[in-house]
Design a protein around this motif. Structure first.
Motif, PDB file in Angstrom:
ATOM      1  N   LYS A 169       0.813  -1.216   0.000  1.00 10.64           N
ATOM      2  CA  LYS A 169       0.000   0.000   0.000  1.00 10.64           C
ATOM      3  C   LYS A 169       0.848   1.268   0.000  1.00 10.64           C
ATOM      4  O   LYS A 169       0.410   2.310  -0.491  1.00 10.64           O
ATOM      5  N   THR A 170       2.054   1.187   0.562  1.00 11.96           N
ATOM      6  CA  THR A 170       2.904   2.381   0.615  1.00 11.96           C
ATOM      7  C   THR A 170       3.362   2.817  -0.780  1.00 11.96           C
ATOM      8  O   THR A 170       3.687   3.993  -0.977  1.00 11.96           O
ATOM      9  N   VAL A 171       3.407   1.877  -1.729  1.00  7.39           N
ATOM     10  CA  VAL A 171       3.834   2.241  -3.088  1.00  7.39           C
ATOM     11  C   VAL A 171       2.676   2.175  -4.085  1.00  7.39           C
ATOM     12  O   VAL A 171       2.883   2.366  -5.282  1.00  7.39           O
ATOM     13  N   GLU A 172       1.454   1.920  -3.595  1.00  4.64           N
ATOM     14  CA  GLU A 172       0.304   1.812  -4.497  1.00  4.64           C
ATOM     15  C   GLU A 172       0.106   3.087  -5.300  1.00  4.64           C
ATOM     16  O   GLU A 172      -0.222   3.047  -6.495  1.00  4.64           O
ATOM     17  N   GLY A 173       0.293   4.233  -4.636  1.00  5.03           N
ATOM     18  CA  GLY A 173       0.079   5.504  -5.309  1.00  5.03           C
ATOM     19  C   GLY A 173       1.052   5.775  -6.433  1.00  5.03           C
ATOM     20  O   GLY A 173       0.825   6.672  -7.255  1.00  5.03           O
ATOM     21  N   ILE A 174       2.142   5.024  -6.501  1.00  6.57           N
ATOM     22  CA  ILE A 174       3.106   5.158  -7.593  1.00  6.57           C
ATOM     23  C   ILE A 174       2.902   4.047  -8.621  1.00  6.57           C
ATOM     24  O   ILE A 174       2.874   4.294  -9.831  1.00  6.57           O
ATOM     25  N   LEU A 185       6.016  -3.960 -16.048  1.00  2.26           N
ATOM     26  CA  LEU A 185       6.464  -4.224 -14.683  1.00  2.26           C
ATOM     27  C   LEU A 185       7.919  -3.794 -14.510  1.00  2.26           C
ATOM     28  O   LEU A 185       8.286  -3.213 -13.482  1.00  2.26           O
ATOM     29  N   ARG A 186       8.732  -4.073 -15.489  1.00  2.00           N
ATOM     30  CA  ARG A 186      10.145  -3.692 -15.414  1.00  2.00           C
ATOM     31  C   ARG A 186      10.303  -2.171 -15.384  1.00  2.00           C
ATOM     32  O   ARG A 186      11.122  -1.634 -14.633  1.00  2.00           O
ATOM     33  N   GLN A 187       9.518  -1.476 -16.184  1.00  2.00           N
ATOM     34  CA  GLN A 187       9.604  -0.016 -16.209  1.00  2.00           C
ATOM     35  C   GLN A 187       9.139   0.598 -14.890  1.00  2.00           C
ATOM     36  O   GLN A 187       9.708   1.591 -14.429  1.00  2.00           O
ATOM     37  N   VAL A 188       8.113  -0.001 -14.279  1.00  2.00           N
ATOM     38  CA  VAL A 188       7.649   0.487 -12.974  1.00  2.00           C
ATOM     39  C   VAL A 188       8.758   0.319 -11.939  1.00  2.00           C
ATOM     40  O   VAL A 188       9.012   1.213 -11.126  1.00  2.00           O
ATOM     41  N   ALA A 189       9.404  -0.861 -11.963  1.00  2.00           N
ATOM     42  CA  ALA A 189      10.504  -1.109 -11.030  1.00  2.00           C
ATOM     43  C   ALA A 189      11.624  -0.095 -11.231  1.00  2.00           C
ATOM     44  O   ALA A 189      12.191   0.437 -10.258  1.00  2.00           O
ATOM     45  N   PRO A 198      13.084   2.427  -1.745  1.00  2.00           N
ATOM     46  CA  PRO A 198      13.612   1.078  -1.536  1.00  2.00           C
ATOM     47  C   PRO A 198      12.502   0.051  -1.336  1.00  2.00           C
ATOM     48  O   PRO A 198      11.357   0.416  -1.031  1.00  2.00           O
ATOM     49  N   THR A 199      12.821  -1.214  -1.489  1.00  2.00           N
ATOM     50  CA  THR A 199      11.883  -2.277  -1.144  1.00  2.00           C
ATOM     51  C   THR A 199      11.799  -2.382   0.379  1.00  2.00           C
ATOM     52  O   THR A 199      12.522  -1.695   1.096  1.00  2.00           O
ATOM     53  N   ALA A 200      10.923  -3.245   0.876  1.00  2.00           N
ATOM     54  CA  ALA A 200      10.764  -3.407   2.324  1.00  2.00           C
ATOM     55  C   ALA A 200      12.061  -3.833   2.989  1.00  2.00           C
ATOM     56  O   ALA A 200      12.302  -3.532   4.157  1.00  2.00           O
ATOM     57  N   ARG A 201      12.923  -4.539   2.267  1.00  2.00           N
ATOM     58  CA  ARG A 201      14.201  -5.000   2.809  1.00  2.00           C
ATOM     59  C   ARG A 201      15.358  -4.067   2.460  1.00  2.00           C
ATOM     60  O   ARG A 201      16.512  -4.387   2.687  1.00  2.00           O
ATOM     61  N   GLY A 202      15.024  -2.901   1.902  1.00  2.00           N
ATOM     62  CA  GLY A 202      16.054  -1.927   1.608  1.00  2.00           C
ATOM     63  C   GLY A 202      16.788  -2.147   0.298  1.00  2.00           C
ATOM     64  O   GLY A 202      17.819  -1.526   0.058  1.00  2.00           O
ATOM     65  N   GLY A 203      16.249  -3.036  -0.550  1.00  2.00           N
ATOM     66  CA  GLY A 203      16.912  -3.339  -1.810  1.00  2.00           C
ATOM     67  C   GLY A 203      16.309  -2.592  -2.983  1.00  2.00           C
ATOM     68  O   GLY A 203      15.550  -1.635  -2.826  1.00  2.00           O
ATOM     69  N   ARG A 204      16.670  -3.038  -4.188  1.00  2.00           N
ATOM     70  CA  ARG A 204      16.159  -2.432  -5.409  1.00  2.00           C
ATOM     71  C   ARG A 204      15.012  -3.270  -5.966  1.00  2.00           C
ATOM     72  O   ARG A 204      14.971  -4.486  -5.790  1.00  2.00           O
ATOM     73  N   TRP A 205      14.105  -2.604  -6.661  1.00  2.00           N
ATOM     74  CA  TRP A 205      12.908  -3.266  -7.169  1.00  2.00           C
ATOM     75  C   TRP A 205      13.209  -4.072  -8.426  1.00  2.00           C
ATOM     76  O   TRP A 205      14.026  -3.674  -9.259  1.00  2.00           O
ATOM     77  N   GLN A 206      12.495  -5.208  -8.534  1.00  2.00           N
ATOM     78  CA  GLN A 206      12.529  -6.040  -9.732  1.00  2.00           C
ATOM     79  C   GLN A 206      11.100  -6.192 -10.241  1.00  2.00           C
ATOM     80  O   GLN A 206      10.138  -5.982  -9.493  1.00  2.00           O
ATOM     81  N   ALA A 207      10.954  -6.569 -11.505  1.00  2.00           N
ATOM     82  CA  ALA A 207       9.618  -6.732 -12.089  1.00  2.00           C
ATOM     83  C   ALA A 207       8.780  -7.736 -11.304  1.00  2.00           C
ATOM     84  O   ALA A 207       7.575  -7.542 -11.104  1.00  2.00           O
ATOM     85  N   SER A 208       9.411  -8.826 -10.831  1.00  2.00           N
ATOM     86  CA  SER A 208       8.676  -9.850 -10.084  1.00  2.00           C
ATOM     87  C   SER A 208       8.098  -9.294  -8.783  1.00  2.00           C
ATOM     88  O   SER A 208       7.010  -9.701  -8.354  1.00  2.00           O
ATOM     89  N   GLN A 209       8.806  -8.353  -8.157  1.00  3.43           N
ATOM     90  CA  GLN A 209       8.308  -7.755  -6.920  1.00  3.43           C
ATOM     91  C   GLN A 209       7.117  -6.840  -7.193  1.00  3.43           C
ATOM     92  O   GLN A 209       6.182  -6.782  -6.399  1.00  3.43           O
ATOM     93  N   ILE A 210       7.161  -6.117  -8.301  1.00  6.09           N
ATOM     94  CA  ILE A 210       6.024  -5.272  -8.685  1.00  6.09           C
ATOM     95  C   ILE A 210       4.795  -6.134  -8.925  1.00  6.09           C
ATOM     96  O   ILE A 210       3.672  -5.780  -8.535  1.00  6.09           O
TER      97      ILE A 210
END
Length: 220
Positions: A169-174, A185-189, A198-210
């Motif tokens: 929900k914290t990134v839903e608005g984006i 999905l890749r472009q959103v990431a 950052p992701t919840a674990r402080g990393g970078r986003w991937q298409a699979s996470q989106i």
């Protein structure tokens, strides 16, 4: 020449031994040094601490701060919450005229912006905690028994699911507007990474996470 004192923090002894969390912090710090720092630069000290975000007794941080003040170096961290999860603690550092703070994931942020971000992050954590408790209470109403070994597992799983949903929900608005605009999905990431989110674990986003974020939001 610009000087830096690097400070990293992980929350548990297990993370400290395994390197979990440290790799992401190292990556963000290196990205800042290579892409945003004045050149040439010098790292005059590096410190790593294994402490929870709510524990403000940090011997390694104290040494790092003393070195930064003595050498005129900037204290460089990957994220603001690596310093502390308490906004009062961060505010005290920001108000110290002898401390120069730089956050790698927010390379252009000034002290005022960092203070506001820390305050908002603290409010968000408090709200997520309340929502997690509410989710557990709702699970209990549905007949999920939360006692015993098996039920402790159920409780933990329910809490993890609730936390994952809150993170989505914290990134839903984006995420949703970008998808509605036709972004893959890749472009959103890439957009989230470019914005320094950052992701919840402080990393970078991937298409699979989106994809998982959207699935959680649709199922809620």
């Amino acid at each position: 020449m610009q000087r830096y004192v690097i400070y990293r923090r992980v929350s548990t002894e297990e993370q400290g031994k395994s390197g979990l969390g440290l790799a992401a912090q190292d990556r963000d710090i290196q990205l800042y040094l290579e892409g945003y720092s004045e050149a040439p630069y010098e790292v005059v000290g590096e410190f790593t601490e294994v402490r929870t975000g709510s524990d403000d007794k940090r011997p390694e941080l104290a040494i790092a701060l003393e070195l930064a003040k003595r050498t005129g170096a900037e204290l460089l961290v990957s994220k603001i919450d690596r310093l502390s999860r308490r906004v009062s603690f961060i505010a005290a550092l920001l108000e110290d005229p002898k401390v120069q703070l730089r956050v790698a994931s927010m390379p252009s942020a000034d002290k005022f912006q960092l203070h506001i971000y820390a305050a908002l992050a603290e409010q968000e954590r408090e709200f997520i905690s309340l929502r997690t408790k509410a989710a557990l209470a709702e699970a209990k109403k549905r007949g999920v028994v939360l006692g015993g070994l098996r039920d402790k597992t159920n409780k933990r799983n329910a809490a993890l699911q609730a936390k994952a949903l809150e993170g989505a929900k914290t990134v839903e608005g984006i995420v949703r507007p970008l998808r509605e605009a036709g972004k893959t999905l890749r472009q959103v990431a890439e957009e989230l990474n470019r914005a320094g989110v950052p992701t919840a674990r402080g990393g970078r986003w991937q298409a699979s996470q989106i994809k998982r974020v959207l699935e959680r939001l649709d199922a809620a």
